[in-house]
Design a protein around this motif. Structure first.
Motif, mmCIF file in Angstrom:
data_model
loop_
_atom_site.group_PDB
_atom_site.id
_atom_site.type_symbol
_atom_site.label_atom_id
_atom_site.label_comp_id
_atom_site.label_asym_id
_atom_site.label_seq_id
_atom_site.Cartn_x
_atom_site.Cartn_y
_atom_site.Cartn_z
ATOM 1 N N GLN A 56 0.849 -1.194 0.000
ATOM 2 C CA GLN A 56 0.000 0.000 0.000
ATOM 3 C C GLN A 56 0.884 1.243 0.000
ATOM 4 O OE1 GLN A 56 -3.125 -0.222 3.081
ATOM 5 N NE2 GLN A 56 -2.407 -2.310 3.422
ATOM 6 N N SER A 58 0.793 5.752 -0.074
ATOM 7 C CA SER A 58 0.056 7.006 0.038
ATOM 8 C C SER A 58 0.743 8.037 -0.837
ATOM 9 C CB SER A 58 0.026 7.518 1.477
ATOM 10 O OG SER A 58 -0.801 6.707 2.276
ATOM 11 N N GLN A 69 -4.763 7.186 -1.011
ATOM 12 C CA GLN A 69 -4.268 5.894 -0.538
ATOM 13 C C GLN A 69 -4.565 4.854 -1.608
ATOM 14 O OE1 GLN A 69 -5.884 5.207 3.368
ATOM 15 N NE2 GLN A 69 -4.846 6.981 4.213
ATOM 16 N N LYS A 71 -3.998 0.718 -2.986
ATOM 17 C CA LYS A 71 -3.717 -0.686 -2.675
ATOM 18 C C LYS A 71 -3.553 -1.438 -3.992
ATOM 19 C CE LYS A 71 -8.634 -1.768 -2.087
ATOM 20 N NZ LYS A 71 -9.024 -0.781 -3.035
ATOM 21 N N ASP A 74 -4.949 -0.523 -7.703
ATOM 22 C CA ASP A 74 -5.377 0.876 -7.791
ATOM 23 C C ASP A 74 -4.407 1.690 -8.639
ATOM 24 O OD1 ASP A 74 -7.514 0.368 -6.085
ATOM 25 O OD2 ASP A 74 -6.542 1.265 -4.323
ATOM 26 N N GLY A 90 2.163 0.758 4.556
ATOM 27 C CA GLY A 90 1.944 -0.563 5.139
ATOM 28 C C GLY A 90 3.081 -0.993 6.039
ATOM 29 N N ALA A 94 6.299 -2.177 -0.431
ATOM 30 C CA ALA A 94 5.275 -1.829 -1.428
ATOM 31 C C ALA A 94 5.951 -1.774 -2.790
ATOM 32 C CB ALA A 94 4.630 -0.488 -1.106
#
Length: 111
Positions: A56, A58, A69, A71, A74, A90, A94
């Motif tokens: 994850q 940001s 945000q 995941k 996305d 997370g 990532a």
């Protein structure tokens, strides 16, 4: 600050892979740990499109201020000239793709 063509020396990443590059467009894969980030920057001409593969992230944006945000699966695009910062949100690494184009790449570090 002055635009630069290669920003890899400005921040640490667990892994960097360039999957494709042609004039005006490139695809990079980055893997960052929970303590790593891509610092505040913007681009003069290109749009960054983020696609999360694992973990994850940001995206912190300015002008206007916003937090996105993401995941796995996305995507989000940052328009040219818009300041942004990328963090791992997370507890594990990532991994994400950054599609950059269309136009000449530059990286403008910001404070």
């Amino acid at each position: 600050m002055k635009p630069i063509k290669d920003a890899s020396h400005l921040y640490e990443a667990e892994r960097r892979v360039r999957h494709a590059e042609r004039p005006g467009f490139r695809i990079n894969e980055l893997q960052i740990s929970p303590t790593q980030q891509v610092p505040w920057h913007c681009h003069s001409n290109i749009q960054d499109t983020f696609y999360v593969i694992e973990g994850q992230i940001s995206l912190f944006l300015r002008e206007p201020k916003e937090e996105i945000q993401l995941k796995p699966g996305d995507t989000y695009s940052v328009c040219p000239g818009r300041p942004h910062l990328v963090t791992n949100r997370g507890d594990a690494s990532a991994t994400f793709l950054v599609l950059q184009g269309i136009g000449e790449y530059d990286y403008i570090p910001l404070v």
